[in-house]
Motif scaffolding. Structure first.
Motif, PDB file in Angstrom:
ATOM      1  N   LYS A 149       2.248   0.924   0.334  1.00  0.00           N
ATOM      2  CA  LYS A 149       3.383   1.626  -0.149  1.00  0.00           C
ATOM      3  C   LYS A 149       3.316   3.085  -0.629  1.00  0.00           C
ATOM      4  O   LYS A 149       2.461   3.338  -1.372  1.00  0.00           O
ATOM      5  CB  LYS A 149       3.903   0.771  -1.407  1.00  0.00           C
ATOM      6  N   ARG A 206      -4.273  -9.746  -8.053  1.00  0.00           N
ATOM      7  CA  ARG A 206      -3.228 -10.656  -7.797  1.00  0.00           C
ATOM      8  C   ARG A 206      -3.701 -12.021  -7.681  1.00  0.00           C
ATOM      9  O   ARG A 206      -3.056 -12.823  -8.067  1.00  0.00           O
ATOM     10  CB  ARG A 206      -2.402 -10.095  -6.726  1.00  0.00           C
ATOM     11  N   GLY A 263       0.654 -10.353   2.673  1.00  0.00           N
ATOM     12  CA  GLY A 263       1.804 -10.389   1.597  1.00  0.00           C
ATOM     13  C   GLY A 263       3.081 -10.979   2.022  1.00  0.00           C
ATOM     14  O   GLY A 263       3.045 -11.957   2.402  1.00  0.00           O
ATOM     15  N   ASP A 297      -4.397   0.325  -5.540  1.00  0.00           N
ATOM     16  CA  ASP A 297      -3.384  -0.363  -6.111  1.00  0.00           C
ATOM     17  C   ASP A 297      -2.291  -0.393  -5.284  1.00  0.00           C
ATOM     18  O   ASP A 297      -1.229  -1.295  -5.372  1.00  0.00           O
ATOM     19  CB  ASP A 297      -2.934   0.543  -7.440  1.00  0.00           C
ATOM     20  N   SER A 298      -1.970   0.428  -4.317  1.00  0.00           N
ATOM     21  CA  SER A 298      -0.677   0.489  -3.368  1.00  0.00           C
ATOM     22  C   SER A 298      -1.225   0.537  -2.101  1.00  0.00           C
ATOM     23  O   SER A 298      -0.174   0.438  -1.048  1.00  0.00           O
ATOM     24  CB  SER A 298      -0.132   1.774  -3.740  1.00  0.00           C
TER      25      SER A 298
HETATM   26  P1  5GP Z   1       4.071  -6.703  -0.052  1.00  0.00           P
HETATM   27  O1  5GP Z   1       5.638  -6.351   0.326  1.00  0.00           O
HETATM   28  O2  5GP Z   1       3.297  -7.441   1.061  1.00  0.00           O
HETATM   29  O3  5GP Z   1       3.999  -7.434  -1.271  1.00  0.00           O
HETATM   30  O4  5GP Z   1       3.267  -5.298  -0.351  1.00  0.00           O
HETATM   31  C1  5GP Z   1       3.111  -4.302   1.014  1.00  0.00           C
HETATM   32  C2  5GP Z   1       2.238  -3.406   0.360  1.00  0.00           C
HETATM   33  O5  5GP Z   1       2.904  -2.564  -0.502  1.00  0.00           O
HETATM   34  C3  5GP Z   1       1.017  -3.808  -0.249  1.00  0.00           C
HETATM   35  O6  5GP Z   1      -0.019  -2.840   0.181  1.00  0.00           O
HETATM   36  C4  5GP Z   1       1.197  -3.685  -1.781  1.00  0.00           C
HETATM   37  O7  5GP Z   1       0.244  -3.355  -2.658  1.00  0.00           O
HETATM   38  C5  5GP Z   1       2.146  -2.388  -1.879  1.00  0.00           C
HETATM   39  N1  5GP Z   1       3.254  -2.620  -2.811  1.00  0.00           N
HETATM   40  C6  5GP Z   1       4.215  -3.323  -2.614  1.00  0.00           C
HETATM   41  N2  5GP Z   1       5.069  -3.268  -3.827  1.00  0.00           N
HETATM   42  C7  5GP Z   1       4.340  -2.509  -4.738  1.00  0.00           C
HETATM   43  C8  5GP Z   1       4.364  -1.980  -5.979  1.00  0.00           C
HETATM   44  O8  5GP Z   1       5.472  -2.183  -6.783  1.00  0.00           O
HETATM   45  N3  5GP Z   1       3.476  -1.334  -6.705  1.00  0.00           N
HETATM   46  C9  5GP Z   1       2.460  -0.904  -5.785  1.00  0.00           C
HETATM   47  N4  5GP Z   1       1.415  -0.342  -6.687  1.00  0.00           N
HETATM   48  N5  5GP Z   1       2.104  -1.193  -4.602  1.00  0.00           N
HETATM   49  C10 5GP Z   1       3.137  -2.097  -3.994  1.00  0.00           C
END
Ligand code: 5GP
Length: 258
Positions: free
Chosen positions: A177, A221, A99, A202-203
């Motif tokens: 997260k 996504r 990510g 989702d998280s």
């Molecule tokens: P990244 O920073 O790589 O986009 O996200 C890192 C992790 O945090 C991933 O597992 C992603 O699903 C979770 N995450 C980051 N931001 C959000 C958010 O706003 N909502 C949700 N549900 N998960 C998030």
């Protein structure tokens, strides 16, 4: 059902006033969004699965002494939770590069990190949840130094426990997260930090151990399809829904529950 007062409505959940002071009802919607809600869909049954998966994980975390907002599940889509003052930080723990970390640092997805990383993002849709440091958190008073230390320690314990839980189900916990809140007990001056919100596909990023298949929101996504089926697979592997069956199982499990 909707006579109750809505306290907050987010992209995937609604919080209603709870039956007793200091409680709320958390309702899991089927709506799913990504990329600051530019991409939207309704995934039939997703809310039911996330309600069950989050219940399961929060209950297990409570059992090992992690304080959480979860009280009990009420029905297919709702759980009773403690009302907290949300700390405006998204706390991300990473074990494997993926990510935004891969994008930011040019690290290939799937690269094992030397140790778990804890990152903080300021919760603001308008600002697209910018990454922040301990300096910002302290200077702007988003969390006290004690709360900051507690949050890091709790986040790492959650990661340790969940990594083992998912490993037992043949799944790699890539990253996740979480959010925390302050719980004001009536006879206490100092609030306690509780794990809040939800923990679900989702998280989290969840990859099948053998095939690397994604079992999380990245399926949505990245337009990979089979999103609800992947969430149901996670629930099955954790022993939350029954073995056997295919998507029919999911349909019968989630059907008629809206
Ligand atoms: P990244 O920073 O790589 O986009 O996200 C890192 C992790 O945090 C991933 O597992 C992603 O699903 C979770 N995450 C980051 N931001 C959000 C958010 O706003 N909502 C949700 N549900 N998960 C998030």
């Amino acid at each position: 059902m909707s006579k109750r007062r809505i306290v907050y409505e987010g992209k995937a959940k609604i919080l209603y006033e709870g039956p007793e002071p200091g409680t709320l009802i958390q309702y899991f919607k089927d709506d799913t969004t990504a990329f600051d809600a530019q991409k939207k869909a309704v995934l039939d049954g997703k809310g039911v699965l996330n309600n069950r998966i989050s219940e399961f994980i929060m209950t297990q975390l409570s059992a090992i002494g992690i304080p959480t907002h979860f009280i009990r599940r009420l029905n297919m889509r709702e759980q009773l939770i403690r009302k907290v003052e949300i700390i405006p930080l998204e706390v991300v723990v990473r074990n494997i590069a993926a990510g935004s970390l891969s994008t930011r640092l040019g690290m290939p997805e799937g690269q094992q990190l030397p140790r778990p990383l804890v990152e903080f993002y300021y919760k603001s849709d308008a600002l697209h949840d910018p990454m922040v440091s301990e300096e910002h958190i302290a200077a702007f008073g988003w969390a006290t130094p004690q709360e900051y230390d507690d949050i890091i320690a709790l986040a790492l314990r959650v990661n340790d426990f969940m990594s083992g839980l998912f490993a037992g189900a043949g799944i790699r916990l890539v990253d996740f997260k979480i959010e925390f809140g302050r719980y004001f007990e009536t006879d206490h001056d100092m609030p306690r930090i509780l794990l809040a919100d939800e923990i679900s596909p989702d998280s989290c990023r969840l990859w099948d151990n053998k095939t690397g298949e994604k079992l999380d929101k990245d399926r949505f996504r990245r337009d990979l399809g089979g999103v609800t089926e992947a969430y149901a697979e996670v629930a099955r592997r954790l022993g939350i829904i029954r073995e056997s069956g295919d998507t029919d199982n999911v349909v019968s499990f989630t059907g008629g529950s809206k």
